[in-house]
Design an enzyme around this catalytic site. Sequence first.
Site, PDB file in Angstrom:
ATOM      1  N   GLY A   1      14.973 -17.644 -26.356  1.00 41.52           N
ATOM      2  CA  GLY A   1      14.623 -16.397 -26.745  1.00 41.52           C
ATOM      3  C   GLY A   1      15.718 -15.414 -26.857  1.00 41.52           C
TER       4      GLY A   1
ATOM      5  CD  GLN B   1       3.992   2.216 -18.606  1.00 45.40           C
ATOM      6  OE1 GLN B   1       4.939   1.988 -17.712  1.00 45.40           O
ATOM      7  NE2 GLN B   1       3.483   1.346 -19.525  1.00 45.40           N
TER       8      GLN B   1
ATOM      9  CE  LYS C   1      -8.352   9.030 -24.185  1.00 46.76           C
ATOM     10  NZ  LYS C   1      -7.319   8.279 -25.168  1.00 46.76           N
TER      11      LYS C   1
ATOM     12  N   GLY D   1     -10.026   1.687 -28.935  1.00 48.47           N
ATOM     13  CA  GLY D   1     -10.905   1.926 -28.148  1.00 48.47           C
ATOM     14  C   GLY D   1     -11.322   3.394 -28.225  1.00 48.47           C
TER      15      GLY D   1
HETATM   16  C1  R5P Z   1      -3.726   8.306 -25.551  1.00 45.71           C
HETATM   17  O1  R5P Z   1      -3.662   9.389 -24.915  1.00 45.71           O
HETATM   18  C2  R5P Z   1      -3.291   8.392 -26.877  1.00 45.71           C
HETATM   19  O2  R5P Z   1      -3.151   9.487 -27.466  1.00 45.71           O
HETATM   20  C3  R5P Z   1      -4.211   7.504 -27.835  1.00 45.71           C
HETATM   21  O3  R5P Z   1      -5.518   7.962 -27.721  1.00 45.71           O
HETATM   22  C4  R5P Z   1      -4.348   5.995 -27.089  1.00 45.71           C
HETATM   23  O4  R5P Z   1      -3.182   5.690 -26.759  1.00 45.71           O
HETATM   24  C5  R5P Z   1      -5.101   5.051 -28.116  1.00 45.71           C
HETATM   25  O5  R5P Z   1      -5.142   3.777 -27.395  1.00 45.71           O
HETATM   26  P1  R5P Z   1      -6.397   2.870 -27.682  1.00 45.71           P
HETATM   27  O6  R5P Z   1      -6.317   2.637 -29.245  1.00 45.71           O
HETATM   28  O7  R5P Z   1      -6.076   1.748 -26.938  1.00 45.71           O
HETATM   29  O8  R5P Z   1      -7.735   3.678 -27.036  1.00 45.71           O
END
Ligand code: R5P
Length: 301
Positions: A35, A94, A192, A225
């Site tokens: 790899g 991160q 969210k 998601g």
């Molecule tokens: C998070 O704060 C980003 O702005 C995106 O909303 C997120 O990373 C999208 O990830 P997923 O499609 O897995 O929900």
Amino acid sequence: MKIFSGSSNRPLAENIAGLMGEKLSPVEVFAFPDGEKRIRILEPVVGEDTVVVQSTTNPADTNYMELFFLTNALAKGGAKSITAVIPYLGYQRQDHVFRDGEAVSLEVVVNTLEAVGINRVITVDLHSVRISEVFTIPVSHLSALGIFAEVIKKNGWDTDDTVLVSPDGGGGRRIRMLSELLGKRNYAIVEKNRDLNTGKVEATSIEGELGKRAIIVDDMITSGGTIAKTAELLGQKGVEEIIVFATHGIFVEGALDSLEKSVIKKVFVTDTVGVPEEKGIEKLEILSVAEIVAKALKGLG
Ligand code: R5P
């Protein structure tokens, strides 16, 4: 100028090179059975301004290593300057310690990019504007919002029954900027919550008036998601037509499938991350950032 590409997103690299009136310079990538990879540039670069194009996602670690090795080869070959075009910068989410004991992966990545000899970075729609401040080398932070605004206008979606929607508070700045580009179009922001252990997302409430059509705008779609939960909430609130714009279509396994089955009418992403043709779905349209990157490379963007 000599332009090289890693293997993560050659089509975009080719388009950028074409707009610069260049061809990609050849690179040999050899994968050993275990790899490990051996990278070799096949053209002299002594005294040349060089560019490396590489998106660092999917698989992030492998693509980063390729970028590091390519840069090392260019530095050893005597390149005058090395500009890394990293359309999607892996590990950008991160960017701080969320919970005690966590590594700040972005810091490690930035330190390494600088240590291997990159002089300048060109990237697109970082998760947060403050990420560019982590670098000590110049960063050109480009945005796909102008491209999105053009598509919205072309489709006649910049009307009073359209509301721009950010799927989380972190996207507030982005949605306000797009609203400005569209002549102060109305916008709403979703509250969210993401469970840091399971990664599961909940869209709990929404701040702002809604209309018949909602345009959700995000920086990236990974599992889908966030978009799915936002669309669900908008549907419950009576929105009839949902369109999605996201800069980076990372699309892990199952994400495109669930978007195809969802109530969402159309999904636009850019080519910062390559989406293999066989993975494409009917409602997905890919816009190109090649022009804005080429402009930045010419010093015009
Ligand atoms: C998070 O704060 C980003 O702005 C995106 O909303 C997120 O990373 C999208 O990830 P997923 O499609 O897995 O929900």
